[in-house]
Write an enzyme that holds these catalytic residues in place. Structure first.
Site, PDB file in Angstrom:
ATOM      1  N   SER A 175       0.852  -1.189   0.000  1.00  0.00           N
ATOM      2  CA  SER A 175       0.000   0.000   0.000  1.00  0.00           C
ATOM      3  C   SER A 175       0.884   1.233   0.000  1.00  0.00           C
ATOM      4  O   SER A 175       2.072   1.161   0.352  1.00  0.00           O
ATOM      5  CB  SER A 175      -0.891  -0.003   1.247  1.00  0.00           C
ATOM      6  OG  SER A 175      -1.503   1.251   1.462  1.00  0.00           O
ATOM      7  N   TYR A 229      -3.141  -0.277  10.051  1.00  0.00           N
ATOM      8  CA  TYR A 229      -2.983  -0.612   8.629  1.00  0.00           C
ATOM      9  C   TYR A 229      -1.596  -0.184   8.135  1.00  0.00           C
ATOM     10  O   TYR A 229      -0.909  -0.950   7.445  1.00  0.00           O
ATOM     11  CB  TYR A 229      -4.073   0.091   7.827  1.00  0.00           C
ATOM     12  CG  TYR A 229      -4.115  -0.262   6.365  1.00  0.00           C
ATOM     13  CD1 TYR A 229      -4.670  -1.466   5.923  1.00  0.00           C
ATOM     14  CD2 TYR A 229      -3.624   0.622   5.404  1.00  0.00           C
ATOM     15  CE1 TYR A 229      -4.722  -1.785   4.585  1.00  0.00           C
ATOM     16  CE2 TYR A 229      -3.675   0.316   4.053  1.00  0.00           C
ATOM     17  CZ  TYR A 229      -4.226  -0.885   3.647  1.00  0.00           C
ATOM     18  OH  TYR A 229      -4.277  -1.197   2.309  1.00  0.00           O
TER      19      TYR A 229
END
Length: 295
Positions: free
Chosen positions: A175, A188
């Site tokens: 990501s 995250y």
């Protein structure tokens, strides 16, 4: 991809002019073979829909046999139906990728029913948007478990057979949060940062066995999960977050799941045999961009 195709056409014309048709045919053959996934078995975790589905579909078009899992039977059934609509015969299994025993059993079953896994895409993931001071340790651990521990568990399960076979490809879906922080996504970002380093470590530890481990770092992708963030407001204006993303992205748009297809096929194919330990960011240029100058 469009620019690459133009470049390839130009190179092809030059080669043809100077070297003739025989060499040109040889190069075309090499390109086709290098990017082919014909006969390969690809396991894409959490690929019932969204990014995983797009990647698995691209693999199928390149010749791979597709295997995927999801956490519930109803999701697996929906995934199988969606693949069939595209003419893809995929095999789906119910498996919790955070459960090491279940993953080991899944890999053994796939090897028995389909074949040794040549390509693994660690795609399954979750996100919890909670301010750090309001997030419980249990919630933090859950995100780490799915987004970091699971890729470790599944990779660990497939690597021994890859070593025996003499090759393997592992692609971790990282990501932009592997590089950046942002409010409400502490777990995250921590998980995806860890996944970037796990990618590098797998490459370092198993590269000598002809196993390549790389990552793809998607930018903001238009999926059903992000649809509410892209809905127009009552006055016709963009959602504030939508406007924020458009302003921050040089491409001035959200990505589509299909934008990840080409990079994924490249990293899964023999064309990337000397590419190892990298994260390829498919983000429309966000990470390269400081943002628009205020008017």
């Amino acid at each position: 991809m469009y620019i690459f195709c133009i470049f390839l056409c130009a190179v092809t014309e030059i080669i043809y002019y100077f070297c003739g048709n025989d060499l040109l045919n040889s190069i075309n053959y090499i390109i086709m073979v290098n990017f082919s996934l014909e006969g390969k078995v690809a396991l894409v975790t959490g690929a019932s829909y969204g990014i995983g589905f797009a990647i698995a579909s691209a693999f199928a078009k390149a010749g791979a046999k597709i295997v995927f899992n999801d956490i519930k039977q109803e999701l697996v059934d929906k995934g199988i139906a969606a693949y069939k609509e595209l003419g893809i015969e995929a095999k789906g299994y119910v498996c919790d990728v955070t459960n090491e025993e279940a993953v080991n059993a899944l890999v053994a079953q796939i090897e028995k029913e389909v074949g040794v896994i040549d390509i693994l895409v660690n795609n399954a993931g979750i996100i919890k948007r909670i301010p750090m001071t309001e997030m419980s340790a249990a919630e933090f651990r859950q995100v780490i478990d799915v987004d970091l521990n699971a890729p470790f568990i599944v990779s660990k399960a497939v690597i021994p057979s890859m070593i025996k076979k003499g090759h393997g490809k592992i692609i971790n879906i990282c990501s932009m949060m592997s590089e950046l922080g942002r409010e409400t996504v502490s777990a995250y970002a921590a998980a995806k940062g860890g996944l970037k380093m796990l990618t590098r470590n797998i490459a370092s530890e198993y590269g000598e066995f002809n196993i390549q481990c790389n990552g793809i770092g998607p930018g903001y992708i238009a999926t059903p999960q992000t649809a509410p963030l892209r809905e127009r407001q009552a006055d016709g204006s963009r959602h504030p977050f939508d406007a924020f993303i458009i302003a921050k992205t040089p491409a001035a748009r959200w990505g589509n799941p299909e934008d990840l297809a080409g990079p994924a096929v490249f990293l899964a194919s023999d064309a990337s045999n000397f590419v190892n330990g990298h994260v390829l960011y498919v983000d429309g240029g966000i990470l390269a961009y400081i943002g628009k100058q205020p008017k």
